[in-house]
Design an enzyme around this catalytic site. Structure first.
Site, PDB file in Angstrom:
ATOM      1  N   LYS A 117       0.960  -1.187  -0.043  1.00 60.17           N
ATOM      2  CA  LYS A 117      -0.127   0.130   0.076  1.00 60.17           C
ATOM      3  C   LYS A 117       0.753   1.298   0.028  1.00 60.17           C
ATOM      4  O   LYS A 117       1.945   1.069   0.476  1.00 60.17           O
ATOM      5  CB  LYS A 117      -1.047   0.015   1.316  1.00 60.17           C
ATOM      6  CG  LYS A 117      -1.961  -0.842   1.373  1.00 60.17           C
ATOM      7  CD  LYS A 117      -2.697  -0.845   2.753  1.00 60.17           C
ATOM      8  CE  LYS A 117      -3.873  -1.685   2.672  1.00 60.17           C
ATOM      9  NZ  LYS A 117      -4.794  -1.616   1.692  1.00 60.17           N
ATOM     10  N   ARG A 177     -10.030 -11.536   1.958  1.00 58.74           N
ATOM     11  CA  ARG A 177     -10.771 -12.754   1.132  1.00 58.74           C
ATOM     12  C   ARG A 177     -10.246 -13.905   1.340  1.00 58.74           C
ATOM     13  O   ARG A 177     -10.949 -15.000   1.402  1.00 58.74           O
ATOM     14  CB  ARG A 177     -11.578 -12.430  -0.236  1.00 58.74           C
ATOM     15  CG  ARG A 177     -10.213 -12.122  -1.153  1.00 58.74           C
ATOM     16  CD  ARG A 177     -10.793 -11.190  -2.430  1.00 58.74           C
ATOM     17  NE  ARG A 177     -10.754  -9.981  -2.185  1.00 58.74           N
ATOM     18  CZ  ARG A 177     -11.039  -8.898  -3.054  1.00 58.74           C
ATOM     19  NH1 ARG A 177     -11.507  -9.447  -4.299  1.00 58.74           N
ATOM     20  NH2 ARG A 177     -11.103  -7.822  -2.685  1.00 58.74           N
TER      21      ARG A 177
HETATM   22  N1  BES Z   1      -8.063  -3.852   4.350  1.00 57.14           N
HETATM   23  C1  BES Z   1      -8.191  -3.239   3.134  1.00 57.14           C
HETATM   24  C2  BES Z   1      -9.325  -2.789   2.924  1.00 57.14           C
HETATM   25  C3  BES Z   1      -9.702  -1.439   3.530  1.00 57.14           C
HETATM   26  C4  BES Z   1      -9.037  -0.041   3.002  1.00 57.14           C
HETATM   27  C5  BES Z   1     -10.326  -1.295   4.782  1.00 57.14           C
HETATM   28  C6  BES Z   1      -9.388   0.896   3.527  1.00 57.14           C
HETATM   29  C7  BES Z   1     -10.560  -0.207   5.447  1.00 57.14           C
HETATM   30  C8  BES Z   1      -9.889   1.211   4.899  1.00 57.14           C
HETATM   31  C9  BES Z   1      -8.419  -4.695   2.174  1.00 57.14           C
HETATM   32  O1  BES Z   1      -7.376  -5.597   2.461  1.00 57.14           O
HETATM   33  C10 BES Z   1      -7.566  -4.170   0.918  1.00 57.14           C
HETATM   34  O2  BES Z   1      -6.523  -3.760   0.799  1.00 57.14           O
HETATM   35  N2  BES Z   1      -8.442  -4.153  -0.132  1.00 57.14           N
HETATM   36  C11 BES Z   1      -8.040  -3.916  -1.247  1.00 57.14           C
HETATM   37  C12 BES Z   1      -8.660  -4.929  -2.447  1.00 57.14           C
HETATM   38  C13 BES Z   1      -8.082  -4.631  -3.672  1.00 57.14           C
HETATM   39  C14 BES Z   1      -6.757  -5.028  -3.974  1.00 57.14           C
HETATM   40  C15 BES Z   1      -8.751  -5.927  -4.621  1.00 57.14           C
HETATM   41  C16 BES Z   1      -8.537  -2.604  -1.620  1.00 57.14           C
HETATM   42  O3  BES Z   1      -9.753  -2.293  -1.430  1.00 57.14           O
HETATM   43  O4  BES Z   1      -8.008  -1.765  -2.268  1.00 57.14           O
HETATM   44 MN    MN Z   2      -5.362  -5.639   1.828  1.00 57.58          MN
END
Ligand code: BES
Ligand code: MN
Ligand code: ZN
Length: 500
Positions: free
Chosen positions: A279, A353
């Site tokens: 990230k 997931r």
């Molecule tokens: N934990 C994150 C989602 C999230 C983002 C929760 C901001 C709370 C605040 C999750 O694991 C994630 O990174 N999801 C990705 C999925 C994508 C890579 C398909 C996302 O939402 O960007």
């Molecule tokens: Mn994530």
């Protein structure tokens, strides 16, 4: 903070502050406000006619009573439009009031609002909402402050009520409110706790404490046991960190006559860096809260057991970090989940997931039904529904309706999103059964469709709490930081099942 229902009036009770409420358009001459106005020489009527007191929702006026009544302060608080007044507004009202009490150094206070007469909540709901509002609105997270400059504590809150006939209902409401708010605060504490203080081991420790307090069954699986269970997806995510992962199973049995055991599943990602699909550094620290689903589930179990609800519930929390260590998952890797399905990992940041795939498979294998999972799963859900609504997905209409009703009663917002057949292809992989990202569009939906691959025909609902798990604003019962979202919904949902 202690709560008590007590007979008395605004002009006779001796506390630091009495609290009265006015609706928009009220003249301030009836009920407790009227009594107070008379005792204070008509000042409230004056403030209203001059337009200073408007009765707008959560508008606060603090009057110093200068010995005219036994209480040092009288708070005249806005309740908004009478037709819109309900339990949830009352809960927020109490949250706003309690922060005013703290600011004015009141150590005790008495609410002089009546449950029935505003056409709002009934007596048990009324006292429950006041307690929830006061405790949650006063919540502070100060565990890591070595100096506390504002260590004010409110010792006692009274709810004035002269009708003996409603006392029992009100006392019951107090108790429900105390247990519910206690659980929400427990979840908030866990989510606010930094990742170096809230590891999978720390989560397991808290689950153990809950289990021993209420005699629940508990299993905490380590890496080796997960291997035996063939939890390849969870283990895949856990590869990149040297922090040992856990799979936590908590069992509450409240009704031996029922065969059915409800499954609550919570994402317990104690820090989500994204893994190799790292990230950006902005807001990455928020990802200490990526275990908010797991925290909500553990805290709800604590409340369910305290309330001795007549249901059977098993909670499952897959807990790990997602870090880009030397053994970390690589984009393109293929994993095998415990139900035998293979997953191509196209993005290591779609790890929630993956760990849920094994938890849901475990729930199905163990016959849990219905299954409800809570997860901070997708930024897409946050984008779609904003900060206050969580997204709901379900393969069962009745279950979805019950959850929406429970959320509504609990004062949390939940909105159902679709799971269209047509989007299932987006999760198709060229080299495995499924891939872990369906791309940018409809991201919350494709994530839910991914989870559905692991729930089979079991009635199941998924709640994506990526939007409301945290807030950057203090308002009503919410205080900047973790919200404890989901705890109130789960408690009401399970308590609804116990009455069936
Ligand atoms: N934990 C994150 C989602 C999230 C983002 C929760 C901001 C709370 C605040 C999750 O694991 C994630 O990174 N999801 C990705 C999925 C994508 C890579 C398909 C996302 O939402 O960007
Ligand atoms: Mn994530
Ligand atoms: Zn995550």
């Amino acid at each position: 903070m202690k709560f008590e229902v007590r007979p008395g009036g605004v002009n006779t009770i001796a506390t630091d502050a009495v609290i009265t409420g006015v609706f928009e358009g009220d003249a301030g001459q009836v009920g407790a406000v009227g009594e107070l106005d008379a005792a204070l020489g008509g000042i409230i009527g004056d403030l209203i006619s001059s337009g200073e007191v408007k009765g707008k929702l959560y508008e606060m006026h603090v009057l110093h009573t200068l010995g005219k009544i036994p209480s040092r302060l009288a708070i005249v608080a806005g309740m908004g439009k009478q037709a819109e007044w309900d339990t949830d507004k009352l809960r927020g009202f109490a949250g706003e009031v309690v922060r005013v009490l703290r600011k004015h150094k009141a150590k005790s206070a008495a609410f002089a609002l009546r449950a029935g007469n505003e056409g709002g909540p009934g007596h048990a709901d009324f006292s429950c909402a006041v307690v929830e509002g006061c405790l949650l609105g006063d919540y502070q997270y100060k565990r890591h402050m070595t100096r506390d400059e504002n260590g004010h504590e409110i010792g006692e809150i009274l709810l004035l009520e002269n009708d003996q006939a409603v006392l029992e209902a009100m006392v019951k409401g107090l108790e429900m409110g105390r247990i519910t708010a206690g659980a929400v605060m427990m979840a908030r504490d866990m989510v606010n706790e930094p990742a170096n203080h809230m590891t999978p081991a720390n989560m397991a420790e808290i689950a153990r404490e809950v289990a021993s307090r209420h005699h629940l069954g508990i299993i905490v699986m380590d890496r080796a046991q997960m291997e035996k269970e063939k939890m390849g997806a969870l283990l895949g995510v856990a590869q990149g960190t040297s922090e040992p992962p856990n799979f936590i199973v908590l069992d509450y049995r409240g009704d031996s006559a029922k065969k059915e055991v409800v499954g609550l599943v919570g994402k317990g990602l104690t820090f989500d860096s994204g893994g190799i699909s790292l990230k950006s550094h902005e807001f990455m620290s928020d990802m200490k809260g990526d275990m908010a689903g797991g925290a909500a589930v553990i805290a709800a179990m604590d409340a369910i057991a305290q309330m001795k609800l007549a249901v059977n519930v098993t909670a499952l929390i897959p807990a790990t970090e997602n870090l880009p260590g030397g053994r970390a998952l690589k984009p393109g890797d293929v994993l095998k989940a415990s139900n035998g399905k293979t997953i191509e990992v196209v993005n290591t940041d779609a790890e929630g997931r993956l760990i849920l795939a094994d938890a849901l498979s475990y729930a199905v294998k163990n016959g849990l039904s219905p299954i409800v999972d809570l997860a901070t799963l997708t930024g897409a859900c946050h984008v779609a529904l904003g900060d206050i609504y969580a997204g709901l997905f379900s393969n069962d209409r009745g279950l979805a309706e019950r959850l929406i009703k429970a959320a509504d009663k609990g004062g949390e917002k939940l909105w159902q999103l679709p799971m269209p057949e047509e989007y299932r292809d987006l999760n198709k992989s060229d080299i495995a059964d499924i891939k872990n990202s369906g791309g940018r569009y409809g991201g919350a939906i494709t994530a839910a469709l991914f989870l559905q691959e692991f729930t089979g025909e079991t009635p199941w609902a998924h709640i994506d709490i990526a939007g409301p798990f945290m807030t950057d604003k203090t308002r009503g019962v919410l205080v900047k930081g973790a919200t404890g979202y989901g705890v109130r919904t789960l408690i009401r949902f399970i308590s609804g099942l116990s009455e069936r």
